[in-house]
Design an enzyme around this catalytic site. Structure first.
Site, PDB file in Angstrom:
ATOM      1  N   ASN A 175      -5.951 -17.396  36.769  1.00  4.59           N
ATOM      2  CA  ASN A 175      -6.214 -16.214  35.838  1.00  4.59           C
ATOM      3  C   ASN A 175      -6.209 -16.826  34.518  1.00  4.59           C
ATOM      4  O   ASN A 175      -4.840 -17.299  34.118  1.00  4.59           O
ATOM      5  CB  ASN A 175      -5.342 -14.965  35.983  1.00  4.59           C
ATOM      6  CG  ASN A 175      -5.625 -13.792  35.033  1.00  4.59           C
ATOM      7  OD1 ASN A 175      -5.889 -14.114  33.824  1.00  4.59           O
ATOM      8  ND2 ASN A 175      -5.848 -12.580  35.468  1.00  4.59           N
TER       9      ASN A 175
ATOM     10  N   HIS B 195      -4.709 -15.569  29.119  1.00  5.45           N
ATOM     11  CA  HIS B 195      -3.745 -15.726  28.343  1.00  5.45           C
ATOM     12  C   HIS B 195      -4.098 -17.103  27.367  1.00  5.45           C
ATOM     13  O   HIS B 195      -3.401 -17.329  26.387  1.00  5.45           O
ATOM     14  CB  HIS B 195      -2.343 -15.766  28.571  1.00  5.45           C
ATOM     15  CG  HIS B 195      -2.203 -14.271  29.212  1.00  5.45           C
ATOM     16  ND1 HIS B 195      -2.305 -13.224  28.425  1.00  5.45           N
ATOM     17  CD2 HIS B 195      -1.923 -13.886  30.414  1.00  5.45           C
ATOM     18  CE1 HIS B 195      -1.971 -12.182  29.056  1.00  5.45           C
ATOM     19  NE2 HIS B 195      -1.964 -12.425  30.275  1.00  5.45           N
TER      20      HIS B 195
ATOM     21  N   HIS C 242     -10.033 -10.969  33.415  1.00  7.20           N
ATOM     22  CA  HIS C 242      -9.575  -9.498  33.429  1.00  7.20           C
ATOM     23  C   HIS C 242     -10.127  -8.975  31.939  1.00  7.20           C
ATOM     24  O   HIS C 242      -9.664  -9.346  30.699  1.00  7.20           O
ATOM     25  CB  HIS C 242      -8.056  -9.139  33.281  1.00  7.20           C
ATOM     26  CG  HIS C 242      -7.719  -7.878  33.302  1.00  7.20           C
ATOM     27  ND1 HIS C 242      -6.440  -7.272  33.210  1.00  7.20           N
ATOM     28  CD2 HIS C 242      -8.523  -6.713  33.330  1.00  7.20           C
ATOM     29  CE1 HIS C 242      -6.527  -6.062  33.087  1.00  7.20           C
ATOM     30  NE2 HIS C 242      -7.812  -5.543  33.408  1.00  7.20           N
TER      31      HIS C 242
ATOM     32  N   ARG D 270     -10.439  -6.428  29.822  1.00  6.99           N
ATOM     33  CA  ARG D 270      -9.827  -5.155  29.514  1.00  6.99           C
ATOM     34  C   ARG D 270     -10.783  -4.283  28.495  1.00  6.99           C
ATOM     35  O   ARG D 270     -11.364  -4.734  27.739  1.00  6.99           O
ATOM     36  CB  ARG D 270      -8.352  -5.344  28.803  1.00  6.99           C
ATOM     37  CG  ARG D 270      -7.496  -5.679  29.877  1.00  6.99           C
ATOM     38  CD  ARG D 270      -6.082  -5.989  29.139  1.00  6.99           C
ATOM     39  NE  ARG D 270      -4.964  -6.122  30.081  1.00  6.99           N
ATOM     40  CZ  ARG D 270      -4.350  -5.121  30.497  1.00  6.99           C
ATOM     41  NH1 ARG D 270      -4.472  -3.705  30.100  1.00  6.99           N
ATOM     42  NH2 ARG D 270      -3.320  -5.207  31.526  1.00  6.99           N
TER      43      ARG D 270
ATOM     44  N   ARG E 106      -8.452  -7.482  24.512  1.00  7.34           N
ATOM     45  CA  ARG E 106      -7.510  -7.737  23.847  1.00  7.34           C
ATOM     46  C   ARG E 106      -7.059  -9.515  24.027  1.00  7.34           C
ATOM     47  O   ARG E 106      -6.648 -10.267  23.385  1.00  7.34           O
ATOM     48  CB  ARG E 106      -5.906  -7.518  23.998  1.00  7.34           C
ATOM     49  CG  ARG E 106      -5.473  -7.553  25.597  1.00  7.34           C
ATOM     50  CD  ARG E 106      -4.362  -6.726  25.979  1.00  7.34           C
ATOM     51  NE  ARG E 106      -4.196  -5.577  26.368  1.00  7.34           N
ATOM     52  CZ  ARG E 106      -3.331  -4.770  26.659  1.00  7.34           C
ATOM     53  NH1 ARG E 106      -2.111  -5.260  27.145  1.00  7.34           N
ATOM     54  NH2 ARG E 106      -3.474  -3.443  26.657  1.00  7.34           N
TER      55      ARG E 106
ATOM     56  N   GLU F 191     -11.815  -8.973  36.807  1.00  8.61           N
ATOM     57  CA  GLU F 191     -10.911  -7.976  36.998  1.00  8.61           C
ATOM     58  C   GLU F 191     -11.459  -6.715  35.891  1.00  8.61           C
ATOM     59  O   GLU F 191     -11.771  -6.870  34.905  1.00  8.61           O
ATOM     60  CB  GLU F 191      -9.341  -8.357  36.546  1.00  8.61           C
ATOM     61  CG  GLU F 191      -8.822  -9.201  37.832  1.00  8.61           C
ATOM     62  CD  GLU F 191      -7.559  -9.373  37.632  1.00  8.61           C
ATOM     63  OE1 GLU F 191      -7.041  -9.251  36.300  1.00  8.61           O
ATOM     64  OE2 GLU F 191      -6.683  -9.560  38.354  1.00  8.61           O
TER      65      GLU F 191
ATOM     66  N   THR G  90      -0.397  -5.180  33.375  1.00  7.13           N
ATOM     67  CA  THR G  90      -0.607  -4.370  34.466  1.00  7.13           C
ATOM     68  C   THR G  90       0.792  -4.082  34.884  1.00  7.13           C
ATOM     69  O   THR G  90       1.675  -4.812  35.153  1.00  7.13           O
ATOM     70  CB  THR G  90      -1.385  -5.083  35.524  1.00  7.13           C
ATOM     71  OG1 THR G  90      -2.710  -5.227  34.948  1.00  7.13           O
ATOM     72  CG2 THR G  90      -1.646  -3.987  36.719  1.00  7.13           C
TER      73      THR G  90
ATOM     74  N   GLU H  39      -5.784  -6.471  46.809  1.00 11.44           N
ATOM     75  CA  GLU H  39      -4.682  -7.399  46.265  1.00 11.44           C
ATOM     76  C   GLU H  39      -3.572  -6.493  46.139  1.00 11.44           C
ATOM     77  O   GLU H  39      -3.497  -5.690  45.297  1.00 11.44           O
ATOM     78  CB  GLU H  39      -5.259  -7.832  44.942  1.00 11.44           C
ATOM     79  CG  GLU H  39      -4.127  -8.884  44.255  1.00 11.44           C
ATOM     80  CD  GLU H  39      -4.811  -9.689  42.996  1.00 11.44           C
ATOM     81  OE1 GLU H  39      -6.162 -10.088  43.020  1.00 11.44           O
ATOM     82  OE2 GLU H  39      -3.991 -10.293  42.058  1.00 11.44           O
TER      83      GLU H  39
ATOM     84  N   HIS I  37       0.363 -11.146  40.536  1.00 19.81           N
ATOM     85  CA  HIS I  37       0.910 -10.635  39.276  1.00 19.81           C
ATOM     86  C   HIS I  37       2.250 -11.041  39.359  1.00 19.81           C
ATOM     87  O   HIS I  37       3.343 -10.601  40.031  1.00 19.81           O
ATOM     88  CB  HIS I  37       1.130  -9.054  39.181  1.00 19.81           C
ATOM     89  CG  HIS I  37       1.445  -8.450  37.819  1.00 19.81           C
ATOM     90  ND1 HIS I  37       0.561  -8.634  36.726  1.00 19.81           N
ATOM     91  CD2 HIS I  37       2.774  -8.523  37.235  1.00 19.81           C
ATOM     92  CE1 HIS I  37       1.339  -8.184  35.861  1.00 19.81           C
ATOM     93  NE2 HIS I  37       2.420  -8.268  35.836  1.00 19.81           N
TER      94      HIS I  37
HETATM   95  C1  LIG Z   1      -3.849  -7.035  37.654  1.00 17.22           C
HETATM   96  C2  LIG Z   1      -3.214  -8.271  37.240  1.00 17.22           C
HETATM   97  O1  LIG Z   1      -1.858  -8.197  37.495  1.00 17.22           O
HETATM   98  C3  LIG Z   1      -3.514  -9.158  36.410  1.00 17.22           C
HETATM   99  O2  LIG Z   1      -4.590 -10.047  36.941  1.00 17.22           O
HETATM  100  C4  LIG Z   1      -3.903  -8.734  35.120  1.00 17.22           C
HETATM  101  O3  LIG Z   1      -4.963  -9.526  34.308  1.00 17.22           O
HETATM  102  C5  LIG Z   1      -2.510  -8.652  34.103  1.00 17.22           C
HETATM  103  O4  LIG Z   1      -3.115  -7.916  32.757  1.00 17.22           O
HETATM  104  P1  LIG Z   1      -3.014  -9.257  31.678  1.00 17.22           P
HETATM  105  O5  LIG Z   1      -3.493 -10.490  32.004  1.00 17.22           O
HETATM  106  O6  LIG Z   1      -3.598  -8.241  30.370  1.00 17.22           O
HETATM  107  O7  LIG Z   1      -1.474  -9.326  31.451  1.00 17.22           O
HETATM  108  N1  LIG Z   2      -4.195 -10.014  39.756  1.00 20.27           N
HETATM  109  C1  LIG Z   2      -3.131 -11.074  39.325  1.00 20.27           C
HETATM  110  C2  LIG Z   2      -3.564 -12.000  38.276  1.00 20.27           C
HETATM  111  O1  LIG Z   2      -4.837 -12.134  38.229  1.00 20.27           O
HETATM  112  C3  LIG Z   2      -2.559 -12.984  37.423  1.00 20.27           C
HETATM  113  O2  LIG Z   2      -1.446 -12.108  37.240  1.00 20.27           O
HETATM  114  P1  LIG Z   2      -0.247 -13.016  36.312  1.00 20.27           P
HETATM  115  O3  LIG Z   2      -0.005 -14.124  37.053  1.00 20.27           O
HETATM  116  O4  LIG Z   2      -1.046 -13.376  35.029  1.00 20.27           O
HETATM  117  O5  LIG Z   2       0.842 -11.725  36.284  1.00 20.27           O
END
Ligand SMILES: CC(=O)[C@@H](O)[C@H](O)COP(=O)(O)O
Ligand SMILES: NCC(=O)COP(=O)(O)O
Length: 243
Positions: free
Chosen positions: A10, A13, A46, A48, A52, A73, A104, A154, A193
């Site tokens: 993911n 960030h 994601h 959003r 952000r 996402e 999340t 998931e 997560h």
């Molecule tokens: C659903 C999940 O847990 C993450 O994939 C999500 O992207 C968390 O949100 P942030 O990346 O905005 O922290």
């Molecule tokens: N769905 C979880 C994800 O994509 C990443 O979560 P995190 O490792 O950033 O908390």
């Protein structure tokens, strides 16, 4: 060696850091390509509602540039459905969103939102987008996913990650039981997560889990060892746990 356990990286960030200055650097697409080169099986982003971090342009650029699957996402809104149908990513994971949340905070209430989610799951599936529901490891939510004909769930591992070592066993059992229930009903199981090098092992060892989505920790580690090395290390931790 059991089935290959996929790693979805993911990159939200990377966009958080980029947006801190409103410039184009660092580019989430470049991060995705580095992660792919290092062994990521897919990229998760994601989009959003408040943009952000990941932006609409990021999704467009990722859709063009990636040679590995993109997992978008998204909140369960008409806006996000339209964006998903326009870009047709490999997968879409429906997640709960509250504007005031820092990240999340829990899973989607698939059981309570059946009528709202049904048409969305159907529309995404009709577009050949693999739908995943981001849910708590709760039998009610797994049964709801079955009723919604979702091909993937998931499992939210946030609570597991927040607990200390001693208290974690009960939550790990809940996740393992939910994974077994989902798999028994023909649903592919993912998890994510809060996962890190230190806590990923027991989740990776659950045989029904086929994919882990990991972001925040890997982007943090990338600041110290580089993204490629962080991805390779996570891959190694997952493979070691899987045996
Ligand atoms: C659903 C999940 O847990 C993450 O994939 C999500 O992207 C968390 O949100 P942030 O990346 O905005 O922290
Ligand atoms: N769905 C979880 C994800 O994509 C990443 O979560 P995190 O490792 O950033 O908390």
């Amino acid at each position: 060696m059991t089935d290959h356990l996929r790693l979805g990286v993911n990159i939200d960030h990377v966009a958080t850091v980029r947006n801190a200055r409103g410039s184009g650097y660092p580019d989430p697409v470049r991060a995705a390509l580095v992660a792919a080169e290092a062994g990521a099986d897919g990229i998760t982003a994601h989009l959003r509602e408040d943009r952000r971090h990941i932006t609409d342009a990021d999704i467009a650029h990722l859709s063009e540039a990636l040679t590995i699957p993109l997992n978008l996402e998204m909140a369960a809104t008409e806006e996000m459905l339209g964006i998903a149908l326009r870009h047709r990513p490999h997968a879409a994971c429906i997640v709960p969103e509250r504007r005031e949340e820092r990240t999340t905070e829990g899973g989607l209430d698939a059981a309570g939102q059946h009528d709202h989610l049904g048409p969305m799951v159907a529309a995404l599936s009709a577009a050949n987008i693999r739908v995943s529901l981001f849910v708590e490891p709760d039998p009610r939510q797994i049964e709801a996913a079955v009723r919604l004909c979702a091909p993937v769930v998931e499992l939210h591992t946030g609570r597991y990650c927040e607990l200390d070592e001693e208290a974690r066993a009960g939550e790990l059992r809940r996740i393992a039981d939910a994974a077994a229930l989902a798999a028994k009903n023909g649903i592919e199981v993912h998890a994510g997560h809060g996962l890190t090098f230190d806590n990923v092992g027991p989740i990776a060892a659950i045989p029904q889990v086929r994919e882990l989505n990991i972001g925040h920790f890997l982007i943090g580690e990338a600041m110290f060892v580089g993204l490629g090395e962080a991805v390779r290390r996570m891959r190694a931790e997952m493979d070691a746990a899987r045996g």
